[in-house]
Design an enzyme around this catalytic site. Structure first.
Site, PDB file in Angstrom:
ATOM      1  N   CYS A   2       0.849  -1.184   0.000  1.00 54.75           N
ATOM      2  CA  CYS A   2       0.000   0.000   0.000  1.00 54.75           C
ATOM      3  C   CYS A   2       0.887   1.238   0.000  1.00 54.75           C
ATOM      4  O   CYS A   2       2.107   1.147   0.109  1.00 54.75           O
ATOM      5  CB  CYS A   2      -0.908   0.009   1.221  1.00 54.75           C
ATOM      6  N   GLY A  32      -1.393   1.491  -5.038  1.00 57.67           N
ATOM      7  CA  GLY A  32      -2.696   0.958  -4.654  1.00 57.67           C
ATOM      8  C   GLY A  32      -3.813   1.648  -5.390  1.00 57.67           C
ATOM      9  O   GLY A  32      -3.864   2.883  -5.433  1.00 57.67           O
ATOM     10  N   ASN A 107       0.925  -0.176   5.927  1.00 53.78           N
ATOM     11  CA  ASN A 107       1.338  -0.902   4.732  1.00 53.78           C
ATOM     12  C   ASN A 107       2.055  -2.154   5.211  1.00 53.78           C
ATOM     13  O   ASN A 107       3.183  -2.089   5.679  1.00 53.78           O
ATOM     14  CB  ASN A 107       2.276  -0.039   3.879  1.00 53.78           C
ATOM     15  N   GLY A 108       1.385  -3.297   5.127  1.00 55.93           N
ATOM     16  CA  GLY A 108       2.012  -4.532   5.583  1.00 55.93           C
ATOM     17  C   GLY A 108       0.991  -5.556   6.022  1.00 55.93           C
ATOM     18  O   GLY A 108      -0.206  -5.406   5.799  1.00 55.93           O
ATOM     19  N   TYR A 268       9.205  -4.240  -9.089  1.00 55.03           N
ATOM     20  CA  TYR A 268       7.924  -3.876  -9.679  1.00 55.03           C
ATOM     21  C   TYR A 268       7.225  -2.682  -9.050  1.00 55.03           C
ATOM     22  O   TYR A 268       6.796  -1.774  -9.751  1.00 55.03           O
ATOM     23  CB  TYR A 268       6.986  -5.091  -9.628  1.00 55.03           C
ATOM     24  N   THR A 317       7.421  -1.000 -16.454  1.00 52.59           N
ATOM     25  CA  THR A 317       8.485  -1.251 -15.481  1.00 52.59           C
ATOM     26  C   THR A 317       9.711  -1.870 -16.117  1.00 52.59           C
ATOM     27  O   THR A 317      10.838  -1.595 -15.690  1.00 52.59           O
ATOM     28  CB  THR A 317       7.960  -2.173 -14.360  1.00 52.59           C
ATOM     29  N   ASP A 379      10.119  -8.740 -19.536  1.00 53.78           N
ATOM     30  CA  ASP A 379       9.126  -8.265 -18.575  1.00 53.78           C
ATOM     31  C   ASP A 379       9.768  -8.201 -17.199  1.00 53.78           C
ATOM     32  O   ASP A 379      10.807  -8.831 -16.952  1.00 53.78           O
ATOM     33  CB  ASP A 379       7.907  -9.191 -18.558  1.00 53.78           C
TER      34      ASP A 379
END
Length: 627
Positions: A2, A32, A107-108, A268, A317, A379
């Site tokens: 997040c 997010g 966040n976690g 990513y 990415t 990728d």
């Protein structure tokens, strides 16, 4: 994964905190897309919040809601759903009024969530309203704050409460919190798994004072001008910025166990213009490209290498890494896919079917770059294979003769540790050391990346030849895990924490790739996580789309569930479609009598699916307006 933010401005009369965080949320939107929220603290310690499911622009009506959020300090959150139901009620920040009034963003993930629920119920006697780990952590923190018994608390009391909370909560997290009328707080787990950075700027309206901001990524601080005093919150460290002094107070609330950031941030999640724990995301991805090129040389024959006509990245990415692959292999680099920038990142989209439908909306191949050519596609990673398979198909349709597929990240699956590769020794370990088969049955990732289940991973029970066949490619080449780790560590800024006793990252959390976590994890948590991640999918499969649920399934009182044309299956039998709250309760009662607890839980979640949670001065009622 997040995105979290916190801000405190020097001027008590300033009401710009929400506006600053609103702008910063756009900079972290990539972290997010399920939900967004801001809570501010205004005059008299009163909280105001706006949160709900959707993108930042939707939740805040393109900024129109910001005027309703006064205050000089605030928290903000972007949700990437990993477990739980994904309802509006699970959007953050979370709030409890007792004691003192506390808001929190997280966040976690907590790996002892089931035990914490029992602790809150049986010992702390605190109610938790959702399946969110973040709400659990908030309640544990609030319960420990209450131990002081004081009418007013200070930083020592807060740090002590955090120390006790760290003894109870286990997992990986970065959090920001706010105490009504007091100040803002930031803290990070003792392994440094989740990122958190802090910085300041001179206050534009209060000469001689500073404004402070905390964020998941440095890009938010850079773009908003908070570049002074910038530093990472260390593993196990907490910071408090009281409103009275506007000066940060740092304290080690738990001894650092490791300094191991999650490596998937660099692969990513993070923006390339961010620096996380002293490592440039851009440079790490360049390094990944060079090392991947070396592996490609080893894996392909000379003839296969010679016949490659172009190196083509999968936007966005992988563009950096692909350019470095082309440079190292001395091959032409070209952009063969055009990305529609108005489509979500498919990996973090909720629901497999939605991901599949979005691939072709997201990418369009330029046939002139593929027709009659042998191409090497690059990728960032291959998780479920949803995007990769469609991409290979599009390249074939555009006339590509041969397609080699490569991934800057290793295979995402659980493999036994290297010391267990001897099959006889591994069998003995499974039988005598690990009789519950914990090594074999682990979920691929637990710290905030929703890989859902092992069965969805393309690398599950497939070798590389089978993966390539499934994708429709000639070959697939994965980055080696040891090369990925080296690619990141080699980019550690030599000036990061130089000439100081402050620690630097020495390893990474790589459980997303191999199931070997830096923290010990009980098997019960994997079962718990599988259940939580499975429930929304079961519910989604049995219900119409969101808009149909909102328009057709909510009673005049704001509750209810949409009709189910096919009925609800219960232990292999079908029950009629549910149309009213009473019908739903009756159906739930039948399920309970049959002992189907998981179905019961899933359907109870359905009742207030799109109502807000209990909170004060909530401005995220846009869903209600559409009803």
């Amino acid at each position: 994964m997040c995105g979290i933010l916190a801000i405190i401005n020097a001027g008590a009369s300033e009401n710009t905190a929400a506006a600053e965080l609103h702008e910063a949320l756009y900079l972290l939107q990539h972290r997010g897309q399920s939900a967004a929220g801001i809570v501010t603290c205004g005059t008299g310690g009163r909280f105001y919040q706006c949160k709900g499911n959707g993108m930042v622009s939707d939740v805040f009506k393109n900024g129109q809601r910001i005027a309703d959020l006064p205050g000089n300090m605030a928290l903000a959150h972007l949700r990437y759903g990993t477990s739980g139901s994904g309802t509006n009620a699970e959007s953050q920040p979370f709030y409890v009024n007792y004691p003192y009034g506390v808001c929190l963003t997280c966040n976690g993930n907590l790996i002892n969530a089931p035990g914490l629920r029992r602790h809150l119920d049986e010992e702390a006697h605190r109610h938790h309203n959702t399946d969110s780990d973040s709400e659990l952590m908030l309640n544990v923190f609030a319960d420990e704050l209450n131990v002081t018994g004081k009418a007013r608390i200070n930083e020592t009391d807060i740090f002590s409460a955090l120390q006790r909370m760290y003894m109870i909560c286990k997992g990986g997290w970065a959090c920001t919190a706010m105490l009504a009328g007091y100040g803002v707080i930031g803290f990070r787990d003792a392994f440094g798994i989740r990122p958190l950075v802090i910085g300041s700027r001179p206050s534009p309206n209060t000469p001689g004072k500073k404004d402070w901001m905390m964020a998941s990524e440095s890009v938010a601080l850079d773009q908003r001008g908070f570049t002074d005093d910038m530093r990472d919150i260390l593993p196990g460290e907490a910071v408090i910025i009281p409103k009275a002094t506007n000066t940060p107070i740092f304290h080690q609330v738990q001894e650092q166990i490791k300094y191991a950031p999650d490596i998937f941030e660099y692969v990513y999640f993070a923006r390339p213009d961010s620096i996380i724990d002293g490592i440039s995301v851009q440079e790490s991805r360049e390094n990944m490209g060079y090392k991947l090129a070396d592996t490609i040389r080893q894996r392909l024959t000379k003839a296969e290498l010679a016949e490659i006509d172009a190196i083509i990245p999968i936007p966005e990415t992988a563009i950096t890494s692909a350019a470095c692959v082309a440079e190292r292999l001395n091959k032409p680099f070209c952009q063969g896919f055009v990305k529609n920038r108005y489509v979500f990142r498919t990996f973090i989209m909720p629901g497999q079917k939605m991901r599949e439908k979005s691939v072709r909306r997201k990418l369009n191949p330029m046939k002139v770059k593929f027709a009659g050519k042998n191409v090497l596609l690059v990728d960032d990673s291959v998780v479920r294979g949803t995007t990769s398979r469609e991409i290979v198909a599009m390249a074939r349709e555009s006339g590509a003769k041969k397609i080699f597929f490569s991934s800057c990240a290793p295979r995402i699956t659980y493999d036994a540790p290297h010391s267990y590769r001897n099959p006889i020794l591994y069998l003995l370990i499974l039988l005598y050391v690990d009789p519950d088969l914990q090594l074999r049955n682990r979920d691929p990732h637990i710290y905030g990346i929703d890989l859902a289940s092992k069965s969805e991973l393309i690398a599950n029970h497939r070798n590389e030849a089978e993966i390539a066949q499934h994708l429709g490619a000639e070959k697939i080449i994965y980055q080696k895990l040891e090369d990925l780790v080296a690619a990141c560590l080699e980019c550690l800024d030599p000036k990061h924490n130089q000439n100081s006793e402050r620690p630097r990252p020495t390893e990474f959390e790589v459980g997303v790739f191999c199931g070997n976590y830096v923290t010990p994890v009980d098997q019960g948590y994997f079962n718990h996580l599988d259940r939580l991640r499975g429930e929304p999918k079961q519910f989604e499969a049995s219900m119409p789309n969101k808009r149909a649920r909102i328009e057709d399934g909510v009673s005049a009182h704001g509750h209810g569930v949409a009709p189910n044309e096919n009925g609800v299956k219960c232990n292999g039998t079908e029950t009629p479609g549910v149309e009213t709250k009473d019908d739903q309760e009756e159906a739930i009662g039948a399920m309970q009598r049959q002992g189907n607890e998981e179905q019961l839980s899933s359907n109870r979640d359905a009742l207030p699916k799109y109502d807000m949670d209990i909170s004060l001065h909530n401005m995220a009622d846009y869903e209600t307006e559409r009803r």
